[in-house]
Design an enzyme around this catalytic site. Structure first.
Site, PDB file in Angstrom:
ATOM      1  CG  HIS A 129      -0.455   0.155   2.624  1.00 21.85           C
ATOM      2  ND1 HIS A 129      -0.154  -0.818   3.240  1.00 21.85           N
ATOM      3  CD2 HIS A 129      -0.052   1.371   3.153  1.00 21.85           C
ATOM      4  CE1 HIS A 129       0.200  -0.288   4.525  1.00 21.85           C
ATOM      5  NE2 HIS A 129       0.294   1.213   4.641  1.00 21.85           N
ATOM      6  CG  ASP A 159       0.107  -4.069   2.617  1.00 26.57           C
ATOM      7  OD1 ASP A 159       0.178  -3.518   1.837  1.00 26.57           O
ATOM      8  OD2 ASP A 159      -0.063  -3.611   3.958  1.00 26.57           O
ATOM      9  N   GLY A 231       3.323   6.474   8.256  1.00 21.85           N
ATOM     10  CA  GLY A 231       4.507   6.675   7.815  1.00 21.85           C
ATOM     11  C   GLY A 231       5.553   5.387   8.237  1.00 21.85           C
ATOM     12  CG  ASN A 232       6.512   3.914  12.190  1.00 16.85           C
ATOM     13  OD1 ASN A 232       5.919   4.996  12.839  1.00 16.85           O
ATOM     14  ND2 ASN A 232       7.741   3.704  12.194  1.00 16.85           N
ATOM     15  CB  SER A 233       3.224   1.564   6.079  1.00 19.57           C
ATOM     16  OG  SER A 233       2.010   1.137   6.644  1.00 19.57           O
ATOM     17  N   GLY A 289     -12.298 -22.821  -5.363  1.00 17.64           N
ATOM     18  CA  GLY A 289     -13.917 -22.520  -5.776  1.00 17.64           C
ATOM     19  C   GLY A 289     -14.890 -22.786  -4.628  1.00 17.64           C
TER      20      GLY A 289
END
Length: 509
Positions: A129, A159, A231-233, A289
């Site tokens: 992200h 992510d 901002g730490n991501s 499925g």
């Protein structure tokens, strides 16, 4: 009267951090570890943690790309003010993997986050992200050197993303540690660039493991009270010897800032995903499925099992790989390729990572059976499914003398000619058509929808609405926790384990 309340948790990407609303707890600081002060350990890793600036596509470019996806029948996420009348908002919301796009933020063309070096050839790990919709990536070192970076690969469902730069000679990459060996209560610290500040260090303890979030459903998370903010991501969560045991990805907050619940992707899991991204640039996942739910305590007995285990198949469409392999709604999957299914998250990852064919072991009726399943590609299967599910079926009769009765906020109608024709069932097939549904009723919360055709509850055939009421009353009187409901939806067999107290309007009994 017992009241069941379901909380909706929304996750948003803001300035490079995945945020979740929640409740805070205080963090704990640690000044030293073993024979080395934490300050000394920090000096050894500080150059390996970097700020990542991302220049994004313009708002108009993003909208144009999403429009093209829509025209090609692919998954698309258009901002509300760009949707046309033919865009089906309800259909979009049915996809559990739909990202929480913040379109106001997308009008801005810059983002920032954190990353860290993992190899001498310039590979940098961060969050997906952080780099999403990016067209240019700049890595900034602690001494303000700026390095242009290229995107190696990214994966929305975990992510995670990988960038590459020309590696400076004076930087050492960080070393991976073991998240498996880490225990609740162990001290940890995080390094990153919160709110655009220069590099910052925060400390805390591990407060939980194997956490599952509503987004990032293919990750096991470490929960920590370490202060992690916007901002730490993409930054590292480290053990007190300076080794990376997690990739900071999300926080749980109501205020928008740290409140003591942060989540990091476990290091062993992250390394596997990163290796695939470096090799292929993307992650290809397998698709069985099916729809399924965990067999929780007390459910196994209803299914004839000696113990509570596995995943109950609630839906197996006949055009999907599981059905073609012989798996049916009502089966309980207990193993994949000989590996026991331990939890919902565990099964989700087991199924997604199958290569080639899989041997799936299920419980059916009174014994175990094995099937050979050849999965589809997940991305292709999702697009196909979305195209197939655009129309909702309407069953039942408008005639008020058709034997209907309101139960739990829905109108139940005994099977009639219209239902038999619509569902292509033999004339005389018994069952109950859900012909009307009140919003937020007991039936709606239990998962029923208009057009469902209920055939059995706890193996008792449903012929009249009174049959349904009787068996629900019996379950309540006998203090049963669950009932097993078999039904058709859009012509497909489905099975659902229903919580009795969730389904029954206690005031009405």
């Amino acid at each position: 009267m017992r009241v069941s309340i379901s909380r909706l948790i929304a996750i948003g990407m803001v300035s490079g951090l995945l945020a979740l609303p929640g409740i805070g707890v205080p963090s704990v600081s640690f000044a030293a570890t073993g024979d080395l002060a934490l300050s000394d350990i920090y000096k050894g890793i500080t150059m390996g943690v970097v700020r990542i600036n991302v220049v994004k596509k313009s708002y108009n470019e993003i909208v144009a790309e999403e429009r093209e996806k829509k025209e090609n029948g692919e998954d698309f996420w258009l901002p509300p003010d760009e949707r046309r009348k033919d865009d089906n908002d309800d259909e979009e919301k049915e996809d559990p993997n739909e990202p929480e796009h913040d379109w106001e933020k997308k009008r801005r063309n810059k983002a920032t986050g954190t990353g860290f070096f993992i190899s001498h050839d310039g590979l940098i790990v961060t969050n997906e992200h952080v780099v999403r919709d990016g067209v240019r990536f700049i890595v900034i070192l602690t001494d303000d050197r700026r390095l242009p970076a290229t995107l190696v690969g990214k994966d929305f469902l975990t992510d995670l993303a990988v960038l590459r730069v020309d590696m400076p000679d004076d930087i050492e990459p960080l070393n991976w540690g073991s998240s498996h060996a880490a225990a609740v209560g162990d001290p940890v610290f995080a390094v990153g660039y919160p709110y655009g500040f220069d590099q910052s260090l925060t400390t805390g303890v591990i407060s939980g493991k194997q956490r599952e979030l509503s987004k990032g459903q293919y990750n096991p998370y470490i929960q920590t009270d370490t202060a992690v903010n916007k901002g730490n991501s993409g930054g590292p969560l480290l053990s007190m010897d300076g080794k990376v045991i997690g990739v900071n990805s999300a926080l749980y907050t109501r205020s928008g800032g740290n409140e003591g619940l942060a989540f990091s992707i476990q290091s062993e899991h992250a390394q596997g995903i990163i290796s695939l991204l470096v090799a292929d640039g993307e992650i290809k996942r397998s698709w069985f499925g099916i729809a399924y739910s965990e067999v929780k305590k007390g459910m196994g007995k209803l299914l004839g099992m000696e113990r509570d285990e596995g995943m109950l198949v609630s839906r197996a469409p006949d055009d999907e790989p599981a059905y073609k392999a012989g798996i049916r709604a009502g089966d309980v999957i207990v193993a994949v390729n000989g590996e026991t299914v331990q939890s919902r998250m565990n099964f989700r990852m087991q199924a997604a990572m199958v290569k080639g064919e899989a041997t799936v072991t299920v419980w059916r009726n009174d014994g175990y059976r094995s099937f050979t399943l050849i999965p589809d590609d997940m991305d292709e299967a999702k697009s196909r499914r979305r195209a197939q599910e655009r129309e909702k079926m309407g069953l039942g009769s408008k005639d008020k003398d058709d034997g209907r009765k309101e139960v739990m906020g829905m109108d139940l109608v005994p099977a009639n000619e219209k239902a038999w024709k619509k569902l292509e069932l033999p004339v005389g097939t018994t069952g109950l058509v859900v012909d009307r549904m009140e919003t937020m009723s007991q039936a709606s919360r239990a998962g029923f929808s208009k057009g469902d055709f209920i055939t059995q509850v706890n193996d008792v055939a449903m012929k009249t609405p009174e049959d349904f009421e009787t068996i629900m009353q019996r379950a309540l009187d006998e203090d049963q926790q669950y009932v097993l409901v078999r039904y058709l939806r859009k012509g497909e067999d489905r099975v659902r384990m229903m919580d009795v107290l969730e389904m029954v309007d206690l005031e009405a009994y």
